[in-house]
Design an enzyme around this catalytic site. Structure first.
Site, PDB file in Angstrom:
ATOM      1  N   ASP A  80      45.546  29.019  41.670  1.00  9.66           N
ATOM      2  CA  ASP A  80      45.241  30.155  41.418  1.00  9.66           C
ATOM      3  C   ASP A  80      43.686  30.172  40.983  1.00  9.66           C
ATOM      4  OD1 ASP A  80      47.787  31.410  41.961  1.00  9.66           O
ATOM      5  OD2 ASP A  80      48.240  31.278  39.721  1.00  9.66           O
TER       6      ASP A  80
ATOM      7  N   ASP B 194      49.148  36.030  46.307  1.00  8.78           N
ATOM      8  CA  ASP B 194      49.778  37.056  45.588  1.00  8.78           C
ATOM      9  C   ASP B 194      49.332  38.495  46.090  1.00  8.78           C
ATOM     10  OD1 ASP B 194      51.056  34.905  44.070  1.00  8.78           O
ATOM     11  OD2 ASP B 194      49.302  34.898  42.796  1.00  8.78           O
TER      12      ASP B 194
END
Length: 158
Positions: free
Chosen positions: A116, A132
């Site tokens: 991330d 995402d």
């Protein structure tokens, strides 16, 4: 032979490719935990790993989530191959969800975690990634598609 649900495949490929190339760039450029302020206090690139789902939900459930990613991917591929020809919004929505699920799924199987790096600090939002984002956008597209479907005289949605 013409490929059915062509836009689905294009959306899935683009989402998967953009997710993987951005994660590769982050891993090659940053040290774990390193942050680069693009708009100080508002938006940063921050390299973190996540053993959970989108936005760190279900943290630590890597084993279960890797199989969920695979299952979702296989169901969506089967839908596109063997299901009906989908409308534009459905193709985009399902394609983006597939690309995101495959991107995060590859991370879970290969790395044991998801990379991330998108860090919106202004709203204290969990750090997330391109996959995402595409999954979330895909869900919005499916919602749009659901509002465009009208019941037929038989009560079925078209």
């Amino acid at each position: 032979m013409r490929l059915k649900n062509r836009l689905f495949w294009i959306a899935a490929f683009i989402a998967f490719f953009l997710d993987q190339i951005t994660k590769y760039w982050v891993v090659q450029t940053f040290s774990l935990g390193q942050t680069l302020p693009l708009l100080t206090g508002i938006f940063h690139f921050t390299y973190v790993t996540n053993t959970g789902a989108a936005f760190s939900l279900l943290s630590g459930k890597v084993e279960w989530l890797r199989w969920l990613s695979l299952g979702v991917s296989l169901v969506l591929i089967a839908l596109a191959l063997f299901g009906p020809t989908l409308n534009l919004w459905d193709q985009l929505g399902y394609g983006l969800i597939l690309g995101g699920a495959m991107g995060n799924g590859i991370d879970r199987f290969v790395l044991g975690h998801v990379v991330d790096f998108l860090d919106f600090r202004l709203i204290s939002f969990p750090v997330f990634n391109v996959a995402d984002s595409f999954i979330s956008i895909g869900i919005v597209f499916l919602l749009i598609a659901s509002f465009q479907k009208t019941p037929t005289s038989t009560g079925r949605l078209d």
